[in-house]
Design a protein around this motif. Structure first.
Motif, mmCIF file in Angstrom:
data_model
loop_
_atom_site.group_PDB
_atom_site.id
_atom_site.type_symbol
_atom_site.label_atom_id
_atom_site.label_comp_id
_atom_site.label_asym_id
_atom_site.label_seq_id
_atom_site.Cartn_x
_atom_site.Cartn_y
_atom_site.Cartn_z
ATOM 1 N N ASN A 206 3.972 22.143 -7.880
ATOM 2 C CA ASN A 206 3.696 23.478 -8.424
ATOM 3 C C ASN A 206 4.358 24.571 -7.596
ATOM 4 O O ASN A 206 4.878 25.551 -8.144
ATOM 5 C CB ASN A 206 2.182 23.718 -8.495
ATOM 6 N N PHE B 275 7.374 26.971 -9.033
ATOM 7 C CA PHE B 275 7.308 28.441 -8.977
ATOM 8 C C PHE B 275 8.484 28.993 -8.175
ATOM 9 O O PHE B 275 9.046 30.043 -8.524
ATOM 10 C CB PHE B 275 5.978 28.900 -8.382
ATOM 11 N N LEU C 95 -1.940 28.994 -10.348
ATOM 12 C CA LEU C 95 -0.506 28.704 -10.281
ATOM 13 C C LEU C 95 -0.201 27.436 -9.487
ATOM 14 O O LEU C 95 0.671 26.654 -9.859
ATOM 15 C CB LEU C 95 0.201 29.902 -9.626
ATOM 16 N N ASP D 244 -2.409 30.418 -16.880
ATOM 17 C CA ASP D 244 -1.064 31.006 -16.943
ATOM 18 C C ASP D 244 -1.026 32.431 -16.407
ATOM 19 O O ASP D 244 0.041 33.042 -16.339
ATOM 20 C CB ASP D 244 -0.546 31.008 -18.392
#
Length: 620
Positions: free
Chosen positions: A53, A57, A509, A604
């Motif tokens: 993750n 990102f 996130l 999200d």
């Protein structure tokens, strides 16, 4: 004594974090079955998910939003590449050995540990001695091997495990050496950074980008450093993930078209003048730091701002994040300016991202070693008259002499600098021939007077040819993740207040699992509803887990809180469910048909939990 108590408190906190991380399989020592190997760690399922993750990102925030060119280069690197970059000769730490057992230690770490322990735990330490030890810590990175040896002897520092005497410090190269192919004649190394793969591909990347500057190339990959005595868990390891950006820019124009978008960002900065004068880091807008000349240029300032936004979005506490400028004694001779994003942890301030203006050093080094010019061109609005060095190889004569190797000799001759070319001209005029090193052939060749002409001529120049500068943000992903673990780690009492519960307050996130689905009791109808919700979550690409064990709902909540799962769906009817927030422990009631889309909106970042509380009825 206050310092000693603070150190104990930090150690206890760290132990709680590490125990939780290892017990829940975020990471564990590698090869534990055989006793493990220092400096090597395996990421378990939640650790892999967090890392994936973070990298996803990073790619979104930098590669996609900044239109970067992503590459993926081999980990095994030929020696010639790392010879050119300076790693073969200079990528070293100073090491000492236990003179009886042969155990190795990093010399500066032993001195650092001694100074910190005396400052924190010695109640008899006078002010003068304390000031001396603080000064040693401040200049530690700048001490030579002789100065380190002197301090180790002066303070009577011995091997930590045996108390035996230590050898004098000597350099140890941190790269893992290997050989490429079975003959053993082509030495190589496991790369200590990913950057060199980008530099050696500059010419092709520049062409791919339409021969235009500025542009940036990025790479995510493994790097390897044979640390002398790795410690501090994920902070100092022998194999690790780097995410690096090389932003190529005209050295005469380091402005950035998007700088205004970050110029008002305000965060803690620690300029070298403040460090030298004993002041603390202070908040300032990055625009002000650039305009005052504290940060060298807009492009460097732009990336500092973007790094700040990246770390903040991940969940790093902005009050424990600072950007520290390198002191003069830390700066490489070629660097224009360097800053480190440092994150405070239980180990102190940890360098997690380096943001450096490396000037043209890397491309010049590879140009010199390879004989291939790594340059850019700029078309001039008006032609200008300049005196230029002209190297004109006579290809016919070179072809007779070198046959199939002619091209490599020509490229090497044409890439000579002015000083080298004029010295060759003088030697040829005096002796008629000279020896010339062709790096791509890895040997000296004989160049004769009839093989080339070297002169200075006045020419009209229609384009400017130059070697680009490089702005390099380099991210230690493992270090960022460990600091994120510490910054997200929380403790609270259980409902009955009879035990302490740990949890990670990850932002959605980076959370390893976005939500869990719990049938309240083992009931076929509830389990069918849970399976239907799971299918809806899968359709929306939301990572989740169903827990149909008979364990109490409170224990299931505690178990998933400990993994940092932000939301939990509890199925207690066939028409509606409860949705629970990890941090506040508040719940709302949501129809079965819309719970998956609500989870997606929250994870999200489209909706916040406060938005949810306003829209849906609370569940007691």
């Amino acid at each position: 004594m206050a310092a000693a108590q603070a150190a104990k408190k930090r150690e206890a906190f760290r132990q709680s974090v590490v125990n939780t991380l290892e017990r829940r399989l975020f990471y564990i020592p590698s090869f534990k079955l055989y006793g493990g190997v220092a400096g090597l760690y395996d990421y378990g399922p939640p650790g892999c998910a967090v890392k994936d993750n973070v990298l996803a990102f990073w790619r979104q925030h930098f590669v996609l939003e900044e239109n970067m060119l992503q590459v993926d280069c081999p980990c095994v690197t030929p020696e010639v590449v790392l010879k050119a970059s300076g790693h073969v000769d200079k990528f070293t730490d100073l090491m000492v050995k236990d003179e009886k057992t042969g155990t190795c230690y990093r010399a500066d770490h032993l001195l650092k540990d001694y100074c910190k322990e005396k400052l924190e735990k010695d109640p008899k330490l006078d002010a003068e001695k304390a000031a001396e030890l603080k000064h040693v810590l401040a200049v530690l990175d700048d001490l030579s091997s002789e100065e380190l040896a002197k301090k180790i002897k002066e303070y009577g520092i011995t091997a930590p495990d045996t108390k035996n005497s230590l050898s004098d410090p000597y350099p140890f190269n941190l790269m893992f050496q290997t050989s490429i192919g079975p003959s053993g004649e082509n030495p190589g190394y496991m790369r200590p950074e990913t950057a060199q793969g980008i530099f050696v591909n500059f010419k092709d990347l520049y062409y791919y980008n339409g021969n235009k500057l500025p542009f940036a190339a990025a790479q995510i990959g493994q790097a390897f450093r044979n640390e002398i005595s790795p410690r501090q868990g994920l902070l100092r390891v022998r194999e690790f993930t780097l995410a690096e950006i090389e932003h190529f820019v005209d050295p005469e124009n380091k402005s950035h078209p998007k700088f205004s978008k970050v110029s008002k960002l305000e965060f803690f900065m620690f300029p070298r003048e403040d460090q030298v004068s004993g002041r603390q880091a202070r908040k300032m807008p990055i625009g002000e730091a650039v305009s005052q000349g504290i940060v060298n240029n807009e492009t460097l300032g732009y990336f500092i701002g973007r790094v700040y936004l990246f770390l903040k979005r991940l969940g790093i506490d902005e009050d424990r994040l600072r950007f520290r400028q390198h002191l003069a004694n830390e700066m490489a001779h070629y660097a224009a300016d360097c800053w480190d994003a440092e994150i405070e942890s239980s180990y102190g301030w940890i360098e997690c991202v380096g943001i450096a203006d490396r000037s043209a050093y890397d491309l010049l080094a590879h140009t010199e070693k390879s004989g291939v010019p790594l340059v850019a061109q700029e078309k001039l609005a008006e032609p200008r008259e300049v005196e230029k060095l002209v190297i004109a190889p006579v290809k016919k004569e070179l072809g007779f002499a070198f046959k199939g190797k002619q091209k490599m000799v020509v490229e090497a001759l044409e890439s000579m600098g002015e000083k080298e070319a004029l010295e060759m001209k003088a030697t040829l005029e005096a002796k008629g021939e000279t020896q010339f090193r062709v790096c791509t052939l890895d040997k000296d060749v004989t160049i004769k007077m009839n093989m080339l002409s070297i002169s200075k001529e006045k020419k009209k120049e229609h384009q400017r040819v130059f070697t680009p500068s490089v702005i390099e943000p380099s991210f230690g992903i493992g270090r960022i993740i460990y600091c994120l673990y510490e910054h997200s780690f929380k403790m609270r009492a259980s409902k009955d207040r009879d035990e302490q519960l740990n949890f990670f307050s990850f932002p959605p996130l980076v959370a390893p699992i976005k939500c869990t689905v719990f049938p309240l009791v083992q009931n076929q109808q509830f389990e069918e509803v849970a399976e239907n919700i799971s299918e809806s979550l899968n359709a929306l690409w939301i990572s989740h887990r169903i827990d149909i064990t008979g364990t109490s709902i409170g224990k299931r909540y505690a178990r998933t809180d400990e993994l940092g799962v932000p939301l939990a769906i509890t199925v207690d009817s066939t028409s509606s469910v409860t949705l629970r927030d990890r941090d506040s422990k508040k719940q709302v009631r949501v129809d079965v048909d819309e719970v998956a889309s609500l989870v997606k909106a929250v994870t999200d970042g489209v909706s916040t939990w406060d938005d949810v509380l306003k829209r849906y009825p609370p569940h007691p």
